[in-house]
Scaffold this motif. Structure first.
Motif, PDB file in Angstrom:
ATOM      1  N   UNK A  81       0.202   9.974   5.266  1.00 10.77           N
ATOM      2  CA  UNK A  81       1.230   9.942   7.198  1.00 10.77           C
ATOM      3  C   UNK A  81       2.086   9.097   7.482  1.00 10.77           C
ATOM      4  N   UNK A  82       1.837   8.005   6.734  1.00 11.79           N
ATOM      5  CA  UNK A  82       3.093   6.940   6.724  1.00 11.79           C
ATOM      6  C   UNK A  82       3.385   6.531   4.901  1.00 11.79           C
ATOM      7  N   UNK A  83       4.084   8.097   4.505  1.00  9.94           N
ATOM      8  CA  UNK A  83       4.361   7.284   2.941  1.00  9.94           C
ATOM      9  C   UNK A  83       5.246   6.433   2.852  1.00  9.94           C
ATOM     10  N   UNK A  84       5.867   6.087   3.514  1.00  6.29           N
ATOM     11  CA  UNK A  84       6.500   4.439   3.169  1.00  6.29           C
ATOM     12  C   UNK A  84       5.940   3.061   3.978  1.00  6.29           C
ATOM     13  N   UNK A  85       5.073   3.098   4.438  1.00  7.34           N
ATOM     14  CA  UNK A  85       4.362   2.213   4.614  1.00  7.34           C
ATOM     15  C   UNK A  85       3.127   1.570   3.195  1.00  7.34           C
ATOM     16  N   UNK A  86       4.527   0.544   3.225  1.00  3.03           N
ATOM     17  CA  UNK A  86       4.121   0.373   1.765  1.00  3.03           C
ATOM     18  C   UNK A  86       2.563  -0.824   1.532  1.00  3.03           C
ATOM     19  N   UNK A  87       2.633  -1.466   2.950  1.00  4.38           N
ATOM     20  CA  UNK A  87       1.181  -2.322   3.071  1.00  4.38           C
ATOM     21  C   UNK A  87      -0.038  -1.365   2.962  1.00  4.38           C
ATOM     22  N   UNK A  88       0.516  -0.579   3.056  1.00  2.00           N
ATOM     23  CA  UNK A  88      -0.631   0.518   3.442  1.00  2.00           C
ATOM     24  C   UNK A  88      -1.507   0.505   1.654  1.00  2.00           C
ATOM     25  N   UNK A  89      -0.689   0.822   0.814  1.00  5.81           N
ATOM     26  CA  UNK A  89      -0.545   1.148  -0.709  1.00  5.81           C
ATOM     27  C   UNK A  89      -1.103  -0.247  -0.962  1.00  5.81           C
ATOM     28  N   UNK A  90      -0.881  -1.943  -0.144  1.00  2.00           N
ATOM     29  CA  UNK A  90      -1.473  -2.449  -0.632  1.00  2.00           C
ATOM     30  C   UNK A  90      -3.403  -3.275  -0.075  1.00  2.00           C
ATOM     31  N   UNK A  91      -3.230  -2.249   0.682  1.00  2.00           N
ATOM     32  CA  UNK A  91      -4.302  -2.148   1.715  1.00  2.00           C
ATOM     33  C   UNK A  91      -5.602  -1.012   0.706  1.00  2.00           C
ATOM     34  N   UNK A  92      -5.114  -0.674   0.820  1.00  2.00           N
ATOM     35  CA  UNK A  92      -5.951   0.983  -0.512  1.00  2.00           C
ATOM     36  C   UNK A  92      -5.848   0.269  -1.899  1.00  2.00           C
ATOM     37  N   UNK A  93      -4.632   0.071  -2.006  1.00  2.00           N
ATOM     38  CA  UNK A  93      -5.128  -0.868  -3.695  1.00  2.00           C
ATOM     39  C   UNK A  93      -6.588  -1.525  -3.258  1.00  2.00           C
ATOM     40  N   UNK A  94      -5.940  -2.901  -2.806  1.00  2.00           N
ATOM     41  CA  UNK A  94      -7.081  -4.067  -2.733  1.00  2.00           C
ATOM     42  C   UNK A  94      -8.699  -3.388  -2.488  1.00  2.00           C
ATOM     43  N   UNK A  95      -8.926  -2.282  -1.356  1.00  2.00           N
ATOM     44  CA  UNK A  95      -9.734  -1.694  -1.275  1.00  2.00           C
ATOM     45  C   UNK A  95     -10.920  -0.880  -2.346  1.00  2.00           C
ATOM     46  N   UNK A  96      -9.316  -0.551  -3.197  1.00  2.00           N
ATOM     47  CA  UNK A  96     -10.079   0.546  -4.696  1.00  2.00           C
ATOM     48  C   UNK A  96     -11.085  -0.754  -5.401  1.00  2.00           C
ATOM     49  N   UNK A  97     -10.102  -1.932  -5.452  1.00  2.00           N
ATOM     50  CA  UNK A  97      -9.963  -3.802  -6.132  1.00  2.00           C
ATOM     51  C   UNK A  97     -12.110  -4.019  -5.729  1.00  2.00           C
ATOM     52  N   UNK A  98     -12.538  -3.909  -4.620  1.00  2.00           N
ATOM     53  CA  UNK A  98     -13.348  -3.810  -3.403  1.00  2.00           C
ATOM     54  C   UNK A  98     -14.500  -2.746  -4.303  1.00  2.00           C
ATOM     55  N   UNK A  99     -13.912  -1.541  -4.502  1.00  2.00           N
ATOM     56  CA  UNK A  99     -14.982  -0.875  -4.668  1.00  2.00           C
ATOM     57  C   UNK A  99     -15.029  -0.274  -6.509  1.00  2.00           C
ATOM     58  N   UNK A 100     -14.662  -1.358  -6.821  1.00  2.00           N
ATOM     59  CA  UNK A 100     -14.812  -0.680  -7.759  1.00  2.00           C
ATOM     60  C   UNK A 100     -14.215  -0.044  -9.100  1.00  2.00           C
ATOM     61  N   UNK A 101     -13.169   0.279  -8.609  1.00  2.00           N
ATOM     62  CA  UNK A 101     -12.212   1.679  -9.297  1.00  2.00           C
ATOM     63  C   UNK A 101     -10.591   0.841  -9.381  1.00  2.00           C
ATOM     64  N   UNK A 102     -10.648   0.007 -10.263  1.00  2.00           N
ATOM     65  CA  UNK A 102      -9.477  -0.733 -10.818  1.00  2.00           C
ATOM     66  C   UNK A 102      -8.481  -0.072 -11.221  1.00  2.00           C
ATOM     67  N   UNK A 103      -8.327   1.547 -12.228  1.00  2.00           N
ATOM     68  CA  UNK A 103      -7.470   2.138 -11.669  1.00  2.00           C
ATOM     69  C   UNK A 103      -6.381   2.856 -10.686  1.00  2.00           C
ATOM     70  N   UNK A 104      -6.873   2.410  -9.878  1.00  2.00           N
ATOM     71  CA  UNK A 104      -6.900   3.528  -8.915  1.00  2.00           C
ATOM     72  C   UNK A 104      -6.309   1.886  -8.391  1.00  2.00           C
TER      73      UNK A 104
END
Length: 283
Positions: free
Chosen positions: A227-250
């Motif tokens: 929806x907001x492809x240039x909302x960079x903070x959303x990439x940060x938040x998804x990355x942190x969620x992936x880290x918590x979920x055990x997906x280090x590559x993503x």
């Protein structure tokens, strides 16, 4: 000849709905948000249910009825006849954000109720728009008599004094004590459909963050980034969620995207350190 019909994933379908602002299908996009949680729902069936409500509403008045009477009939229909109301006992239930559930239970939060209300209002010719008011999404209608601002959970029209009172806690939080500094009218501007869907997704995001439900949070973040492809903070938040979920590559990919695009931010050192940890973990 073999015909291969590829059914789009829920995320691909959502992307097709929000691709451009010119043809943004607000109700359809809002209904589709439930597909991650309820993969078997038929979006078209839900849209048909709203169309049936609109047909019932249209039968209530003659073609030449004025806008004010239309508004009164709409609110009578929604809040008295259909008994839509706020789910005040459980505002944090994700189901409050899913239109198909709201249509069944008649319980909602302001923004999901507003999406249904706006579809009906616009369907009977009212000049209605959503309003991203702090803390509580509102709707407004332009009439010849003036602008009416309405609480979508109750149908109540709100005076300037009531709106100012609702705004006061947020002014205090932002240290905006001078009313001349930020006029009330700035808080009553019409919300774009894209902004409405973003606010619905952010509501779900807050719920999943609070519950540390990383799987559901990632699904919401996927939609926010579409929806907001240039909302960079959303990439940060998804990355942190992936880290918590055990997906280090993503996680690393998203955090590197954030660091490459977000510029100077207060959290940059912390995110860079987290990315370095993930980089070591993936090699």
């Amino acid at each position: 000849m073999n015909l291969s019909l590829n059914v789009p994933t829920p995320l691909e379908y959502f992307a097709s709905l929000v691709h451009t602002d010119a043809e943004f299908a607000l109700l359809e996009a809002a209904v589709s948000l439930a597909q991650d949680e309820y993969p078997d729902i038929s979006v078209q069936q839900v849209l048909g249910e709203v169309d049936q409500l609109l047909a019932r509403l249209r039968r209530r008045f003659p073609v030449d009825v004025g806008p004010l009477q239309k508004l009164r009939s709409l609110n009578q229909f929604v809040y008295r006849d259909l008994n839509f109301a706020g789910n005040f006992n459980n505002f944090s239930d994700p189901d409050n954000s899913y239109v198909h559930v709201v249509l069944r239970t008649r319980l909602a939060i302001p923004i999901s109720m507003a999406v249904i209300w706006l579809e009906l209002a616009q369907g009977i010719g009212l000049k209605a728009r959503g309003v991203s008011f702090p803390g509580h999404f509102l709707v407004k209608v332009n009439l010849s008599e003036g602008q009416v601002v309405i609480d979508p959970l109750t149908g109540q029209s709100l005076s300037r004094e009531e709106l100012a009172a609702r705004l006061e806690p947020y002014r205090n939080l932002a240290s905006l004590v001078d009313e001349q500094e930020v006029p009330l009218g700035l808080y009553l501007q019409a919300a774009k459909p894209r902004d409405i869907i973003a606010r619905m997704l952010h509501n779900l995001k807050e719920i999943h963050v609070a519950q540390e439900d990383w799987h559901r949070l990632i699904a919401v973040q996927d939609r926010l980034i579409v929806l907001l492809p240039q909302a960079w903070a959303e990439y940060r938040d998804r990355g942190l969620a992936h880290a918590e979920a055990g997906h280090p590559g993503h996680a690393l990919e998203d955090l590197e995207t954030y660091l490459a695009n977000a510029g100077v931010t207060n959290d940059r050192p912390a995110i860079a350190a987290r990315a370095a940890e993930l980089r070591r973990a993936t090699h």
